[in-house]
Write a protein that holds these residues in place. Structure first.
Motif, short mmCIF file in Angstrom:
data_model
loop_
_atom_site.label_atom_id
_atom_site.label_comp_id
_atom_site.label_asym_id
_atom_site.label_seq_id
_atom_site.Cartn_x
_atom_site.Cartn_y
_atom_site.Cartn_z
N GLY A 125 -14.50 2.71 -4.29
CA GLY A 125 -14.66 3.26 -3.02
C GLY A 125 -14.10 2.83 -1.88
O GLY A 125 -14.54 2.88 -0.80
N TYR A 126 -12.93 2.19 -2.22
CA TYR A 126 -11.87 1.54 -1.05
C TYR A 126 -12.53 0.44 -0.52
O TYR A 126 -12.60 0.18 0.65
CB TYR A 126 -11.55 2.70 0.00
N MET A 140 -2.16 6.90 -0.75
CA MET A 140 -3.34 6.87 -0.84
C MET A 140 -4.32 6.01 0.08
O MET A 140 -5.38 6.36 0.94
CB MET A 140 -4.02 7.01 -2.25
N LYS A 141 -3.85 4.61 -0.19
CA LYS A 141 -4.55 3.74 0.65
C LYS A 141 -4.13 3.70 2.24
O LYS A 141 -5.24 3.48 2.94
CB LYS A 141 -4.15 2.42 0.00
N PRO A 165 -3.81 13.38 2.88
CA PRO A 165 -2.59 12.76 2.12
C PRO A 165 -1.31 13.45 2.21
O PRO A 165 -0.30 12.49 2.29
CB PRO A 165 -3.20 12.45 0.75
N HIS A 185 -9.70 -0.99 -3.43
CA HIS A 185 -9.59 -0.14 -4.70
C HIS A 185 -10.34 0.97 -4.65
O HIS A 185 -11.49 1.18 -4.34
CB HIS A 185 -10.30 -0.99 -6.04
N SER A 186 -9.48 2.26 -4.91
CA SER A 186 -9.92 3.47 -5.19
C SER A 186 -11.28 3.45 -5.79
O SER A 186 -12.07 4.24 -5.48
CB SER A 186 -8.90 4.63 -5.46
N SER A 187 -11.26 3.06 -7.08
CA SER A 187 -12.45 2.96 -8.15
C SER A 187 -13.68 2.34 -7.53
O SER A 187 -14.75 2.56 -8.05
CB SER A 187 -12.08 2.40 -9.27
N TYR A 242 0.90 -1.18 0.25
CA TYR A 242 -0.06 -0.02 -0.03
C TYR A 242 0.85 1.27 -0.09
O TYR A 242 1.87 1.35 0.85
CB TYR A 242 -0.81 -0.06 1.18
N HIS A 261 -3.75 6.51 3.51
CA HIS A 261 -4.35 7.38 4.09
C HIS A 261 -5.90 6.89 4.34
O HIS A 261 -6.66 7.54 5.55
CB HIS A 261 -4.51 8.45 2.89
N HIS A 262 -6.43 6.26 3.37
CA HIS A 262 -7.76 5.90 3.59
C HIS A 262 -7.97 4.98 4.97
O HIS A 262 -8.98 5.28 5.68
CB HIS A 262 -8.34 5.07 2.46
N GLU A 263 -7.26 3.99 5.12
CA GLU A 263 -7.33 3.30 6.25
C GLU A 263 -7.12 3.95 7.50
O GLU A 263 -7.88 3.77 8.46
CB GLU A 263 -6.31 2.08 6.12
#
Length: 307
Positions: free
Chosen positions: A258-259, A44-45, A63, A254-256, A41, A47-49
């Motif tokens: 919606g994570y 961005m991933k 980010p 996957h960001s596409s 990761y 950051h999402h987690e």
């Protein structure tokens, strides 16, 4: 009294290495083997987690801040971009219908599939070939075959594995490039038998098959390039199988999407379809459709238990 921002940065500096090694702790995906994610990761991933973990505390981080802290901690994704020279082919290729026209949107499963092959190098067996099929709605790899030969049998085996995992209904399109395996009479005859329409990329336009190109790029960067050349075909087959079925389909967000993971999207889609059809039930035909959705969900869970 310590500066609140400095305090938050200290907390993040402790959390980032853990999320980097074992993401998905919030979803119950954490395992005792943190090497399963192999530090794949990036900013961005992570950051999402981290933002999901910080939600109960009503905190957020940007980010840019995550990127700065990762640099300070000397943490970076192991993915590697490998340069490859490209040359335009002068071979004349017959253009065929492009039904997809770069419209990758869907409203449900089994509406649009995309297929392609990629090369995997080994020491003892030379080049080997991975053929896959992806459902564009969930980005899940539903067809998979690995071989020492790049022939029509390889893509036919991949197609059969996809058909085995799905129930084909409605107006399904499969999109491929103009490779000789995909333009062969045997392949197209089988598609006709399955009532699947065939869409082709334009020559020299990888954007027409962008989701599959993206998958191959992720596979190469996260699974192939960070390690030395595979010893032989068997070693490569085992590693690729683990990446595709155990990691990419089940645990890679996957960001596409919606994570979400492909498996999460498929289960949510099938559950929603069943609920809607049972609520609208007014006759035996709709009940049969709902039963079919239930069967699809059972197959998804069966694959999950086997993997």
């Amino acid at each position: 009294m310590p500066n609140p921002r400095c305090f938050q940065s200290s907390v993040l500096s402790l959390s980032i290495p853990q999320t980097f090694k074992t993401p998905g702790r919030r979803c119950g995906l954490e395992t005792t083997d943190s090497a399963e994610f192999k530090q794949r990761y990036g900013v961005m991933k992570i950051h999402h987690e981290l933002n999901l973990e910080l939600q109960p505390l009503q905190l957020r981080c940007s980010p840019r801040r995550i990127s700065r802290l990762m640099k300070e901690l000397d943490i970076h994704s192991v993915t590697v971009n490998k340069w490859k020279a490209a040359s335009a082919s002068k071979t004349k290729v017959e253009q065929r219908p492009n039904l997809l026209k770069q419209d990758f949107s869907t409203t449900g499963l089994n509406q649009k599939w995309t297929a392609d092959m990629t090369y995997i190098q080994t020491k003892r067996n030379g080049w080997c070939y991975l053929s896959t099929i992806m459902d564009l709605h969930s980005r899940r790899i539903i067809g998979y075959s690995f071989s020492k030969k790049m022939d029509t049998d390889l893509v036919l085996k991949t197609l059969e594995s996809a058909v085995k995992n799905r129930t084909i209904t409605g107006d399904l399109i499969i999109h491929t490039d103009l490779g000789s395996q995909y333009t062969s009479d045997d392949y197209n005859q089988r598609l006709t038998e399955l009532h699947i329409r065939h869409s082709y990329s334009r020559k020299g336009c990888p954007y027409d098959n962008a989701p599959m190109e993206s998958f191959h790029a992720s596979l190469k960067k996260e699974c192939v390039y960070p390690v030395p050349v595979f010893e032989d075909y068997e070693t490569a087959a085992a590693v690729l199988f683990e990446y595709v079925h155990a990691f990419y389909n089940r645990k890679r967000i996957h960001s596409s999407l919606g994570y979400q993971t492909p498996l999460q999207v498929e289960i949510a889609t099938l559950t929603s379809q069943m609920a809607a059809r049972f609520n609208a039930f007014q006759g035996s035909n709709k009940l049969l459709i709902a039963i079919n959705d239930l069967f699809e969900l059972w197959k998804v869970n069966a694959v999950l238990n086997v993997s």
